[in-house]
Write a protein that holds these residues in place. Structure first.
Motif, mmCIF file in Angstrom:
data_model
loop_
_atom_site.group_PDB
_atom_site.id
_atom_site.type_symbol
_atom_site.label_atom_id
_atom_site.label_comp_id
_atom_site.label_asym_id
_atom_site.label_seq_id
_atom_site.Cartn_x
_atom_site.Cartn_y
_atom_site.Cartn_z
ATOM 1 N N ASN A 156 0.818 -1.202 0.000
ATOM 2 C CA ASN A 156 0.000 0.000 0.000
ATOM 3 C C ASN A 156 0.860 1.263 0.000
ATOM 4 N N ASN A 201 0.580 4.781 -1.901
ATOM 5 C CA ASN A 201 0.580 6.045 -1.159
ATOM 6 C C ASN A 201 1.631 7.012 -1.675
ATOM 7 N N ASP A 204 0.177 9.074 -4.264
ATOM 8 C CA ASP A 204 -0.858 9.889 -3.635
ATOM 9 C C ASP A 204 -0.245 11.147 -3.023
ATOM 10 N N ASP A 253 -6.142 2.983 -1.329
ATOM 11 C CA ASP A 253 -5.754 2.945 0.074
ATOM 12 C C ASP A 253 -6.829 2.288 0.935
ATOM 13 N N ASN A 261 0.571 5.911 9.056
ATOM 14 C CA ASN A 261 0.874 4.546 8.634
ATOM 15 C C ASN A 261 2.300 4.156 8.995
#
Length: 312
Positions: free
Chosen positions: A50, A54, A57, A91, A299
């Motif tokens: 992930n 990210n 992103d 996500d 995270n």
């Protein structure tokens, strides 16, 4: 909504500061996974995958107000809009994948290797579901509404002229997944509470991830006292690659809470903008710019704090 240069500058500072912290969180995940075997649990692996999503992103949120300033037809705005359509939705889908792993462990005693084999399927499904609409939107444009991707104050995403598309392909699926994950955790929590002593839990709160280990473990419990069981569990745990059930559950839950805090402010802002176009409170915009870009930072903290001691 028209903002003056000072307000736009403050929005850019809030968004880019949060984006920088999130990029630091992503780098922390990459580095920690690469150099320590104590961060290789199934949940850690999904968080690592992930983190690649990210990365794009937060690069997009780092662009911030420069996207809208470049114009709706610019490559920068279109790139930012594509990234902010695909990767935030991905996500939440990875959050669902982590939750589903927990379901498989609690209900079906999946081993780490079986969970690992599912990662390719997760990757294909999530990438397809998010990439296809994000790509198609790049080519949709009408004379009255303009292109789908356009400036929305602090970055480029689905334009307000296409508000129905934004609801159907963005906020609706995101909140559907968030609610689904919440329901799954309620079901998982109820199951663990009801069947805690039948889930092959050892005295140190480890869950043996093997469906084949259950009968022998139950027979051991019937034939031995507590001290003997504690002695015999050691070889069995090493053979079956046990993990801490508490940490296995806690990590996805914390990840989910970080995701939830990320989406509250943007959703409130979008609802307010829908009901009162052009009248969104400026402090709420600042909160969206800051919190919407801070997900990677949380995270990274969660990834590092949930160390897989059982791998020793």
């Amino acid at each position: 909504m028209k903002l003056n240069d000072v307000q736009l500058y403050r929005l850019s500072i809030a968004g880019r500061t949060s984006s920088a912290l999130s990029l630091l969180g992503v780098a922390t995940i990459f580095t920690t996974f690469a150099f320590s075997e104590n961060f290789r649990s199934p949940t850690h692996r999904i968080m690592l995958i992930n983190a690649f999503y990210n990365l794009f992103d937060f690069i997009a949120t780092m662009i911030s107000v420069s996207g809208p300033a470049a114009g709706d037809e610019s490559g920068l705005c279109r790139f930012q809009g594509f990234c902010l359509q695909m990767f935030p939705v991905a996500d939440v889908l990875w959050t669902l994948a982590m939750t589903w792993d927990v379901v498989l462990v609690v209900y079906y005693h999946y081993e780490p290797e079986r969970l690992r084999r599912l990662e390719k399927k997760y990757l294909v499904v999530i990438t397809t579901l998010t990439f296809v609409p994000a790509l198609v939107f790049l080519f949709i444009k009408t004379s009255d509404k303009g292109p789908i991707y356009g400036g929305v104050v602090f970055w480029c995403s689905i334009s307000p002229n296409w508000v129905l598309f934004r609801i159907i392909f963005y906020y609706a699926p995101i909140w559907f997944i968030i609610v689904l994950v919440f329901i799954l955790y309620i079901v998982i929590g109820h199951e663990i509470f009801q069947l805690r002593h039948e889930l092959m839990l050892t005295n140190n709160d480890a869950l043996i991830l093997s469906s084949t280990a259950s009968p022998s473990n139950e027979s051991i419990q019937q034939r031995t006292n507590r001290d003997d069981l504690k002695h015999l569990e050691g070889p069995l745990i090493r053979q079956q690659s046990a993990v801490s059930l508490r940490k296995f559950l806690l990590m996805p839950i914390l990840f989910f809470l970080a995701l939830l805090t990320t989406w509250v402010a943007p959703t409130i802002n979008r609802i307010y903008a829908f009901r009162h176009p052009g009248q969104e409170p400026y402090p709420l915009m600042v909160a969206v710019a800051a919190l919407g870009s801070l997900r990677g930072f949380w995270n990274g903290i969660i990834f590092v704090s949930m160390r897989s001691k059982a791998r020793k």
